[in-house]
Each structure stands twice: as structure tokens, then as C-alpha cells.
Design an enzyme around this catalytic site. Structure first.
Site, PDB file in Angstrom:
ATOM      1  N   ASP A 227     -12.437 -12.792  42.716  1.00 30.64           N
ATOM      2  CA  ASP A 227     -11.762 -13.769  41.870  1.00 30.64           C
ATOM      3  C   ASP A 227     -10.935 -13.037  40.810  1.00 30.64           C
ATOM      4  O   ASP A 227     -11.384 -12.033  40.247  1.00 30.64           O
ATOM      5  CB  ASP A 227     -12.822 -14.647  41.181  1.00 30.64           C
ATOM      6  CG  ASP A 227     -12.200 -15.669  40.258  1.00 30.64           C
ATOM      7  OD1 ASP A 227     -11.526 -16.584  40.765  1.00 30.64           O
ATOM      8  OD2 ASP A 227     -12.375 -15.545  39.019  1.00 30.64           O
ATOM      9  N   GLU A 253      -7.940 -12.060  45.137  1.00 31.16           N
ATOM     10  CA  GLU A 253      -7.102 -13.163  44.677  1.00 31.16           C
ATOM     11  C   GLU A 253      -6.063 -12.640  43.697  1.00 31.16           C
ATOM     12  O   GLU A 253      -6.343 -12.422  42.519  1.00 31.16           O
ATOM     13  CB  GLU A 253      -7.952 -14.250  44.003  1.00 31.16           C
ATOM     14  CG  GLU A 253      -7.169 -15.522  43.784  1.00 31.16           C
ATOM     15  CD  GLU A 253      -7.256 -16.082  42.378  1.00 31.16           C
ATOM     16  OE1 GLU A 253      -6.687 -17.162  42.141  1.00 31.16           O
ATOM     17  OE2 GLU A 253      -7.883 -15.451  41.496  1.00 31.16           O
TER      18      GLU A 253
HETATM   19  C1  ARE Z   1     -11.288 -23.454  32.035  1.00 24.50           C
HETATM   20  C2  ARE Z   1     -10.309 -24.389  31.375  1.00 24.50           C
HETATM   21  C3  ARE Z   1      -9.322 -23.591  30.544  1.00 24.50           C
HETATM   22  C4  ARE Z   1     -10.041 -22.712  29.529  1.00 24.50           C
HETATM   23  C5  ARE Z   1     -11.060 -21.844  30.251  1.00 24.50           C
HETATM   24  C6  ARE Z   1     -11.940 -21.075  29.274  1.00 24.50           C
HETATM   25  O1  ARE Z   1      -9.628 -25.136  32.381  1.00 24.50           O
HETATM   26  O2  ARE Z   1      -8.481 -24.512  29.853  1.00 24.50           O
HETATM   27  O3  ARE Z   1      -9.113 -21.852  28.882  1.00 24.50           O
HETATM   28  O4  ARE Z   1     -11.934 -22.667  31.045  1.00 24.50           O
HETATM   29  O5  ARE Z   1     -12.668 -21.940  28.488  1.00 24.50           O
HETATM   30  C7  ARE Z   1     -11.154 -21.749  37.016  1.00 24.50           C
HETATM   31  C8  ARE Z   1     -10.329 -22.964  36.646  1.00 24.50           C
HETATM   32  C9  ARE Z   1      -9.863 -22.905  35.216  1.00 24.50           C
HETATM   33  C10 ARE Z   1     -11.064 -22.655  34.292  1.00 24.50           C
HETATM   34  C11 ARE Z   1     -11.690 -21.330  34.727  1.00 24.50           C
HETATM   35  C12 ARE Z   1     -12.887 -20.899  33.874  1.00 24.50           C
HETATM   36  O6  ARE Z   1      -9.202 -23.018  37.517  1.00 24.50           O
HETATM   37  O7  ARE Z   1      -9.289 -24.168  34.887  1.00 24.50           O
HETATM   38  O8  ARE Z   1     -10.620 -22.585  32.950  1.00 24.50           O
HETATM   39  O9  ARE Z   1     -12.170 -21.484  36.063  1.00 24.50           O
HETATM   40  O10 ARE Z   1     -13.891 -21.849  33.919  1.00 24.50           O
HETATM   41  C13 ARE Z   1      -3.987 -17.539  37.265  1.00 24.50           C
HETATM   42  C14 ARE Z   1      -4.856 -16.352  37.666  1.00 24.50           C
HETATM   43  C15 ARE Z   1      -5.776 -16.676  38.831  1.00 24.50           C
HETATM   44  C16 ARE Z   1      -6.585 -17.951  38.559  1.00 24.50           C
HETATM   45  C17 ARE Z   1      -5.609 -19.077  38.247  1.00 24.50           C
HETATM   46  C18 ARE Z   1      -6.338 -20.373  37.889  1.00 24.50           C
HETATM   47  O11 ARE Z   1      -3.997 -15.244  37.987  1.00 24.50           O
HETATM   48  O12 ARE Z   1      -6.658 -15.572  39.015  1.00 24.50           O
HETATM   49  O13 ARE Z   1      -4.787 -18.701  37.103  1.00 24.50           O
HETATM   50  N1  ARE Z   1      -7.456 -18.278  39.678  1.00 24.50           N
HETATM   51  C19 ARE Z   1      -8.898 -17.876  39.700  1.00 24.50           C
HETATM   52  C20 ARE Z   1      -9.773 -18.935  40.340  1.00 24.50           C
HETATM   53  C21 ARE Z   1      -9.914 -20.108  39.424  1.00 24.50           C
HETATM   54  C22 ARE Z   1     -10.631 -19.680  38.147  1.00 24.50           C
HETATM   55  C23 ARE Z   1     -10.283 -18.336  37.699  1.00 24.50           C
HETATM   56  C24 ARE Z   1      -9.451 -17.506  38.398  1.00 24.50           C
HETATM   57  C25 ARE Z   1     -11.018 -17.808  36.535  1.00 24.50           C
HETATM   58  O14 ARE Z   1      -9.274 -19.275  41.582  1.00 24.50           O
HETATM   59  O15 ARE Z   1     -10.605 -21.172  40.003  1.00 24.50           O
HETATM   60  O16 ARE Z   1     -10.296 -20.617  37.106  1.00 24.50           O
HETATM   61  O17 ARE Z   1     -12.262 -17.327  37.020  1.00 24.50           O
HETATM   62  C26 ARE Z   1       1.130 -18.375  38.311  1.00 24.50           C
HETATM   63  C27 ARE Z   1       0.624 -16.997  37.878  1.00 24.50           C
HETATM   64  C28 ARE Z   1      -0.828 -16.800  38.333  1.00 24.50           C
HETATM   65  C29 ARE Z   1      -1.676 -17.943  37.808  1.00 24.50           C
HETATM   66  C30 ARE Z   1      -1.124 -19.267  38.356  1.00 24.50           C
HETATM   67  C31 ARE Z   1      -1.914 -20.471  37.871  1.00 24.50           C
HETATM   68  O18 ARE Z   1       1.280 -18.432  39.703  1.00 24.50           O
HETATM   69  O19 ARE Z   1       1.441 -15.990  38.453  1.00 24.50           O
HETATM   70  O20 ARE Z   1      -1.312 -15.580  37.807  1.00 24.50           O
HETATM   71  O21 ARE Z   1      -3.034 -17.777  38.291  1.00 24.50           O
HETATM   72  O22 ARE Z   1       0.232 -19.415  37.899  1.00 24.50           O
HETATM   73  O23 ARE Z   1      -1.878 -20.544  36.485  1.00 24.50           O
END
Ligand code: ARE
Length: 515
Positions: A227, A253
Site C-alpha cells: 500500500d 501501489e
Molecule cells: C482518511 C481520510 C483522510 C484523512 C486520513 C487521515 O479520508 O481525509 O486525512 O484518513 O486521518 C485510505 C482512504 C483514505 C483514508 C486513508 C487512511 O482512501 O481516504 O484517509 O485510507 O485511513 C494517493 C496515494 C495512494 C493512496 C490514494 C488514496 O498515492 O497511495 O492517495 N492509496 C492507498 C490506498 C488507500 C489508502 C491509502 C493509500 C493510505 O489504496 O485506500 O487510503 O493507506 C493522484 C496522485 C496519487 C493519489 C491519487 C488519489 O492520482 O498522483 O498519488 O493517490 O491522486 O488522491
């Protein structure tokens, strides 16, 4: 005791057996010959089909492996992150680890061990979601009772194990949230908004992460979705992987960019982001499947080669938007069939649950444990009969994509065509078809209206063929005499003339030839 364990067959019995196994081995011990399992030894390749089982608890997943995933030909599953997490009724709490104990709302350590063992026994490898870039934000008590406060997760991690706790003079120091998601130093040192970012360049931190992954490998897990890999330096992931007790599958990812993903190819597979955009363009609304004609050339440009994991939707796009989802009814089913038909990449399907609130966790009981799923439809996507591009799921219903006959049919077709080269591409007004060598032919009709195929070149030998999409994995029954799907004829000149219903596909192969 050993004999007693062997004869226990019910759920309680198997749970006790798993506990006994864990106690007898110690918490990180290697169960006898886990590494010798034929399932674990078999690598994940382009011939493998995976599926993300989002929101499934361990006990239900164990049963699903035995009853559906294995028999339907799935080679591997991606599970929820298995570690202790922050509490709450949002699905994303799983992405905020509190400790590396394998205790979560999806189940206990014993239930996890038992699920892995049952899935391996069914021929389904287990890949777990490894959240190792960061820990939980704020303070609280985790699902298994671990207290944490402002980046203090003792005894696992202390404040100076995070980039925000390093000396300000340290080149990796950063205490702010990421705002530029692509700049190398910022994306790898600063925080995923609000979450303390692990200093994975420190050998002590790498070792703790390695212990966590090794613990899972010792229970028979085959690999990991890393992740937020984009927020960890490739060199750190490579170092962690080199410390594992055996070779493990890695899919990293690296969100939003194939170019940045290329930095990670030295450590394992990556998500193919531009391919997902193709799926979205082809299947978000009726009439665009013919766009697939540019896919071969485009995928060659991605620079990911056979390390690309291909997908239509995942838990992020499903909940936050940006992909084809179950809401799109029959188009959703077609989009999965499409990635199963292409020679490019390693396809991973997605099976989740319906929701009205994008944050909502799968249905939980009063203690916060995820309940056993209710499968809304076991045969195909539950679509609105009047508007087949819309679905009719109730909140909390599981889609159970792994059970849909058209998709198990496409897995059978993919197996039959093997590495057959793509040829005779047909792409016109919402219709897209192609042959794979002389082993198979597939055609997608993404239009709401039917399509009258006339003399489509297939390259297949003349004969009568049974359709995998309507007939399932093994569409021919009764020792080759009957077809459980649509039967079509290939003429002497190798062409196909038939009528294809709206929002459907036809997939025939050497394995589905009736006569
Ligand atoms: C939650 C709340 C947030 C708060 C955070 C901390 O929603 O508002 O700030 O908690 O309190 C998942 C959820 C998030 C959640 C997080 C932690 O999706 O909503 O936040 O868990 O509980 C980027 C990253 C990529 C990431 C995506 C979501 O690069 O790695 O953002 N994806 C992974 C997982 C997610 C997970 C996380 C990472 C964190 O798949 O499920 O988040 O562990 C462009 C950019 C990308 C960016 C994308 C989306 O394409 O180039 O880099 O991805 O936009 O923003």
C-alpha cells in the site's frame, strides 16, 4: 491431540486447530512445510487470475475459497490489511495500523491462519494488503486494545521511527502533509495527510516491517500488495524484500503514474494506471468498447511489460469514484470480461459490497467485527431489468463477483487461449472483437441494442462452438454433447455470423468446440 485436530471439521474445530498450531509453533514460527505447498510454490504470472475480496472477514473468505474461488479457477486473492487498526465504522480504518498483531475487525490471528490454510488447500494463493508506509494518526485504542498517541506505538515504533521525529537536520525529516504527490523527496518523506510516515530508510524500521511480513509468510501467505508504495523509496522496499524468509509476490501501489511506477519494477509488479483509464473509457457508458482497438499500442508505451497488474476498479475507485463500478450493471460485468480477455498484464478483478456512504465499512456486529457477507446474486451482476446499465443492490449487499458465471466462463476462455497471439481485431460502433491465436475468439457488444455480426473473421477451424460468456467455465456438458450457453457456428472460411444481445459478449475457444 494431533489425531483430534485432524478429525475436527466444523468451524470451531478448525479455529481451535489453528490456535493449537500457533501455540505449538510460537507466534512467528514456521508451520511445518508451509513453503512446500504447491499453491505457494506456483508463481503469479499472466496466466493467473486474481481478485480483490474487499470487506470479507477471514471465516467467510475461507469458505469462499473452498466453495467458489478455487473451483471457479481463481489463482489468488487480495485480502483486507490483516493487522490491528484504528477503530471506527469506516472501511479506511484498516489503512491506519496501530500494531502488527494479526487481529482486526476481519478476524483473529487464528481465523487468519485458518483462512490462509484453507485457501492454499483450494489452490488459491493469498496476497494481503501490507500497510507499511505509515501508522494511525492521532491517538486512541486500536481494535486489539493497543494504546497509541502521537506517533508513539511502543513497543513497536517510537516517535523517532517516523520522518516527523527525526532531527531537523536529517535529509529525510518532514513533518507536513504531502501536497505535491509526485515530487520524490516530498512524496517519500512527508505524510499521507494526517498519518505519521515511517522512516523506512532506518534498518531497525525495515526489520520490524520485515518481521511483520515474515510472520504472514510463515502462515502460508504468498505475497503482498504494498500500500502507498509510491510514498516509500524503491531502495527501502528492495531492502525489505531481500530480508524475507522466502521469495514473495509484490505488487506495489504507485498511484496515478506509469512513469513513477517504472521506478519500482526492480522490486516487483505494479498497478497499470493508464490501463484502468482505458477500462473506464470503454465501459463507463454504452457504446465505447471499440476504443479497445488502440489498447495494444498504448499498453506497449506504458513501459511496465509483463509486470503490469491490470484492473477495472479497486477499493479506492469503488468508494471514492474514478472507475467503472457495480452501479453500472452489465457494463461492469463486461469490463471485467475485457481484462480477462487481453493478453496484456496480470488481471485482478474486484469483489466488494454496495454502500450509500462512500466511507461505510462492510456490515459490522455490535463488537465492530465484520459480519458474514450476504451475496446478492450468485450468478451474474444484479442489474436493473429495465435499465441494464444500472444495478439494484441494497446497502451492505455483497456483489460476489467471483461467482458470476460470465466471468468464470472468461477464466475458462483465458485458460484455453493461453498465450495465443491477438489478431483479426474488429472495432466498430461500440463493438470490439479479436482472436487469440487459433485457440479462441471473443467479441464484446457494449451497445444497449443487439449487434448482428456478419462474417467476422475469427481464424478458428469450422465447427460448432459453445459460448463461455453465457455458458460458464466448462460450457460443454454430457461428454461433449450439450452446450449450457449460446451455440454458434464458424463457417468453412473461419467467419462468424450471429446475433449478439446488447451489453453482452461471446467467447468461444478450442476447449468449447462441440463439433
Ligand atoms: C482518511 C481520510 C483522510 C484523512 C486520513 C487521515 O479520508 O481525509 O486525512 O484518513 O486521518 C485510505 C482512504 C483514505 C483514508 C486513508 C487512511 O482512501 O481516504 O484517509 O485510507 O485511513 C494517493 C496515494 C495512494 C493512496 C490514494 C488514496 O498515492 O497511495 O492517495 N492509496 C492507498 C490506498 C488507500 C489508502 C491509502 C493509500 C493510505 O489504496 O485506500 O487510503 O493507506 C493522484 C496522485 C496519487 C493519489 C491519487 C488519489 O492520482 O498522483 O498519488 O493517490 O491522486 O488522491
Amino acid at each position: 491431540m494431533r489425531n483430534l485436530i485432524l478429525v475436527m471439521t466444523n468451524r470451531l474445530g478448525r479455529m481451535l486447530a489453528a490456535i493449537g498450531l500457533v501455540i505449538s509453533l510460537g507466534l512467528t514460527g514456521l508451520p511445518a512445510h508451509a513453503e512446500d505447498s504447491p499453491t505457494i510454490a506456483k508463481p503469479i504470472t499472466s496466466a493467473s487470475v486474481g481478485i480483490q475480496m474487499f470487506g470479507w472477514n477471514w471465516n467467510a473468505l475461507a469458505d469462499e475459497c473452498t466453495n467458489y474461488l478455487g473451483p471457479n479457477g481463481y489463482d489468488w486473492i487480495l485480502t483486507l490489511p490483516p493487522q490491528e487498526h484504528k477503530t471506527g465504522n469506516q472501511w479506511w480504518v484498516h489503512y491506519q495500523p496501530v500494531s502488527y498483531k494479526l487481529e482486526s475487525s476481519a478476524g483473529t490471528r487464528a481465523e487468519f491462519a485458518h483462512m490462509v490454510s484453507d485457501c492454499n488447500a483450494a489452490g488459491v494463493k493469498v496476497v494481503t494488503d501490507a500497510v507499511v508506509n505509515h501508522m494511525a494518526g492521532g491517538r486512541g485504542i486500536g481494535f486489539a486494545g493497543t494504546e497509541y498517541e502521537n506517533a508513539d506505538f511502543s513497543p513497536l515504533f517510537a516517535a523517532n521511527d517516523f520522518h516527523s521525529g527525526l532531527a531537523k537536520s536529517d535529509p529525510h525529516y518532514c513533518s507536513t502533509d504531502i501536497s505535491n504527490w509526485n515530487a520524490f523527496d516530498e512524496r517519500t518523506n512527508c505524510k499521507f495527510p494526517g498519518l505519521p510516515d515511517l522512516a523506512t530508510e532506518k534498518s531497525s524500521v525495515r526489520q520490524k516491517i520485515t518481521d511483520f511480513l515474515n510472520d504472514q509468510l510463515s502462515l502460508g501467505v504468498s505475497g503482498f500488495r504494498i500500500d502507498a508504495a509510491k510514498h516509500i523509496q524503491p531502495a527501502d522496499l528492495k531492502a525489505i524484500k531481500s530480508l524475507l524468509i522466502r521469495d514473495a509476490y509484490f505488487v506495489q501501489e504507485v498511484a496515478g503514474s506509469n512513469t513513477i511506477a517504472q521506478e519500482y519494477l526492480g522490486t516487483g509488479d505494479v498497478w497499470a494506471w493508464d490501463q484502468q483509464q482505458f477500462a473506464t473509457d470503454m465501459f463507463s457508458s454504452p457504446g465505447y468498447a471499440n476504443l479497445g482497438k488502440s489498447f495494444d499500442a498504448a499498453s506497449r508505451e506504458y513501459g511496465l511489460g509483463d509486470q503490469a497488474l491490470t484492473w477495472v476498479t479497486n477499493h479506492d475507485t469503488d468508494h471514492h469514484g474514478g472507475g467503472v463500478t457495480y452501479n453500472q450493471g452489465k457494463l461492469y460485468q463486461l469490463s471485467f470480461a475485457w481484462i480477462l480477455s487481453e493478453p496484456y498484464g496480470k488481471p485482478m478483478l474486484y469483489s466488494g459490497y454496495a454502500f450509500f456512504d462512500e466511507n461505510a465499512e462492510a456490515p459490522q456486529n455490535v463488537s465492530g467485527k465484520i459480519e458474514k457477507p450476504y451475496c446478492a446474486s450468485s450468478t451474474e451482476v444484479k442489474f436493473n431489468k429495465k435499465i441494464p446499465t444500472e444495478s439494484t443492490y441494497d446497502q451492505g449487499d455483497f456483489t460476489c463477483v467471483e461467482r458470476w458465471k460470465p466471468l468464470t466462463g472468461m477464466i475458462g476462455w483465458r485458460d484455453a487461449v493461453g498465450d495465443g497471439v491477438k489478431k483479426y481485431v474488429y472495432a466498430k460502433t461500440g463493438v470490439y472483437g479479436f482472436a487469440r491465436g487459433t485457440q479462441g475468439y471473443v467479441v464484446f457488444n457494449s451497445n444497449a441494442r443487439s449487434f448482428s455480426a456478419s462474417k467476422l473473421k475469427t481464424g478458428l477451424p469450422a465447427g460448432t462452438y459453445c459460448d463461455h460468456y453465457s455458458g460458464g467455465k466448462s460450457p460443454i456438458k454430457l461428454a461433449g454433447k450439450t452446450c449450457s450457453g449460446l451455440a454458434v457456428t464458424i463457417a468453412k472460411d473461419g467467419t462468424l455470423t450471429t446475433k449478439l444481445a446488447g451489453l453482452s459478449a461471446l467467447a468461444i475457444s478450442s476447449a468449447s468446440r462441440l463439433k
